[in-house]
Design an enzyme around this catalytic site. Structure first.
Site, PDB file in Angstrom:
ATOM      1  N   HIS A  57     -75.728  23.899  -1.786  1.00  0.00           N
ATOM      2  CA  HIS A  57     -76.889  24.671  -1.326  1.00  0.00           C
ATOM      3  C   HIS A  57     -76.748  26.138  -1.750  1.00  0.00           C
ATOM      4  O   HIS A  57     -77.669  26.721  -2.319  1.00  0.00           O
ATOM      5  CB  HIS A  57     -77.029  24.598   0.198  1.00  0.00           C
ATOM      6  CG  HIS A  57     -78.003  25.603   0.724  1.00  0.00           C
ATOM      7  ND1 HIS A  57     -79.357  25.366   0.809  1.00  0.00           N
ATOM      8  CD2 HIS A  57     -77.824  26.886   1.117  1.00  0.00           C
ATOM      9  CE1 HIS A  57     -79.964  26.461   1.252  1.00  0.00           C
ATOM     10  NE2 HIS A  57     -79.060  27.393   1.456  1.00  0.00           N
TER      11      HIS A  57
ATOM     12  N   SER B 255     -82.536  22.829  -2.880  1.00  0.00           N
ATOM     13  CA  SER B 255     -81.294  22.059  -2.785  1.00  0.00           C
ATOM     14  C   SER B 255     -81.521  20.738  -2.057  1.00  0.00           C
ATOM     15  O   SER B 255     -80.570  20.023  -1.753  1.00  0.00           O
ATOM     16  CB  SER B 255     -80.184  22.884  -2.111  1.00  0.00           C
ATOM     17  OG  SER B 255     -80.595  23.355  -0.852  1.00  0.00           O
TER      18      SER B 255
ATOM     19  N   HIS C  15     -79.245  29.194  -4.394  1.00  0.00           N
ATOM     20  CA  HIS C  15     -79.458  30.637  -4.297  1.00  0.00           C
ATOM     21  C   HIS C  15     -79.110  31.420  -5.563  1.00  0.00           C
ATOM     22  O   HIS C  15     -79.776  32.400  -5.882  1.00  0.00           O
ATOM     23  CB  HIS C  15     -78.616  31.222  -3.156  1.00  0.00           C
ATOM     24  CG  HIS C  15     -79.160  30.948  -1.794  1.00  0.00           C
ATOM     25  ND1 HIS C  15     -80.289  31.561  -1.304  1.00  0.00           N
ATOM     26  CD2 HIS C  15     -78.734  30.118  -0.805  1.00  0.00           C
ATOM     27  CE1 HIS C  15     -80.534  31.132  -0.066  1.00  0.00           C
ATOM     28  NE2 HIS C  15     -79.601  30.251   0.257  1.00  0.00           N
TER      29      HIS C  15
ATOM     30  N   GLU D  66     -85.281  31.062   1.584  1.00  0.00           N
ATOM     31  CA  GLU D  66     -84.941  29.665   1.851  1.00  0.00           C
ATOM     32  C   GLU D  66     -86.087  28.694   1.566  1.00  0.00           C
ATOM     33  O   GLU D  66     -85.857  27.611   1.024  1.00  0.00           O
ATOM     34  CB  GLU D  66     -84.480  29.483   3.305  1.00  0.00           C
ATOM     35  CG  GLU D  66     -83.177  30.180   3.651  1.00  0.00           C
ATOM     36  CD  GLU D  66     -81.954  29.595   2.945  1.00  0.00           C
ATOM     37  OE1 GLU D  66     -82.079  28.587   2.225  1.00  0.00           O
ATOM     38  OE2 GLU D  66     -80.865  30.186   3.090  1.00  0.00           O
TER      39      GLU D  66
END
Ligand SMILES: [Fe+2]
Length: 289
Positions: free
Chosen positions: A134, A203, A139, A180
């Protein structure tokens, strides 16, 4: 990644916190990853990369290609050799969730905390705490985008004031609904299609499809105050997504906003439930990537 809200004792968390520095950083200990872990990474990477081609925004696709991390769990130092000259960001290893103030301080200094452990085989589709897949796959590609690079530093610097004003939940919703779970309109192809740029979506293979393809989920134009007032889902797909007209809108809208009066006005109010449409709001219609 940073947990969304309330503090949790590190003893309840899954990472190895013993031996972490005062700022919660740890070495990556890359040699400790097993061949099975690298193979698992390759499978996760291959599955999500296929979706990225059709569902992610151009900045993400380009960032992921530059990181060249399909062959196994990447070394943070290799990523830093790409990131630092590009946008001044650097990855630091962490055991998992870290306290809010520490997280903000890292971001304010262009250090992005990345969890060092990888999910287990039975967690390929979902896990509660963020892992290296993730944090890195989701990111790091966007840290190569100049707008997101600047935004995350500003976000880190805004943390202290939000905490002092007892408005951390409001500020955290900005992060949640952009970094997010953000969507952005892709204008480069001339069609204005919506694409994903949020790491929480990207993700997850299920939510990548859901966020763009579900005919009923609410997709609203990004509005900073509306976002700060909106509750969110922690352990299920989101019921509301917010759409930026472009990535630079994120900086343009927030730089001109005086957060103090917004916090004072709304911090005591119950959040707007996720999935609720307010009078006068017009959601985006059914979409295909
Ligand atoms: Fe995250």
């Amino acid at each position: 990644m940073k947990k969304p809200s309330t503090e949790t004792s590190t003893s309840e968390l899954r990472g190895e916190y013993e031996g972490a520095a005062d700022d919660y950083t740890v070495g990556q200990d890359w040699q400790a990853y097993t061949p099975e872990m690298h193979a698992r990474w390759r499978r996760l990477h291959a599955r999500q990369s296929a979706l990225v081609e059709t569902h992610a925004c151009a900045a993400f696709r380009e960032g992921l290609a530059r990181l060249d991390c399909a062959d196994g769990i990447p070394r943070f130092e290799d990523a830093n050799a790409i990131l630092e000259p590009a946008t001044g960001w650097r990855l630091v290893g962490v055991p998992g969730f870290i306290p809010d103030a520490v997280f903000f301080d890292h971001l304010a200094h262009r250090r992005f905390p990345v969890t060092r452990w990888l999910r287990e085989e039975h967690e390929l589709d979902y896990l509660v705490e963020p892992d290296i897949f993730h944090d890195f796959f989701g990111h790091v590609p966007m840290l190569l985008d100049p707008t997101i690079a600047d935004f995350l530093e500003l976000y880190g610097k805004a943390g202290a004031r939000a905490m002092a004003m007892d408005a951390l939940d409001m500020l955290a919703r900005i992060y949640w609904y952009t970094i997010e779970f953000g969507l952005v309109r892709e204008s480069a192809d001339g069609l204005g299609r919506l694409k994903v740029f949020g790491a929480g979506i990207i993700s997850s293979s299920g939510e990548t499809r859901f966020s763009l393809e579900d005919p009923k989920v609410l997709r609203l134009p990004f509005d900073a105050v509306r976002v700060m007032r909106t509750g969110y889902m922690i352990d299920a797909f989101q019921k509301t997504y917010f759409v930026l007209e472009s990535l630079p809108q994120l900086i343009e809208d927030l730089v001109g906003l005086d957060f103090g009066p917004v916090y004072e006005t709304w911090r005591q109010a119950p959040p707007i439930p996720a999935g609720d449409l307010l009078p006068g709001e017009t959601p985006f219609g059914e979409l295909t990537p």
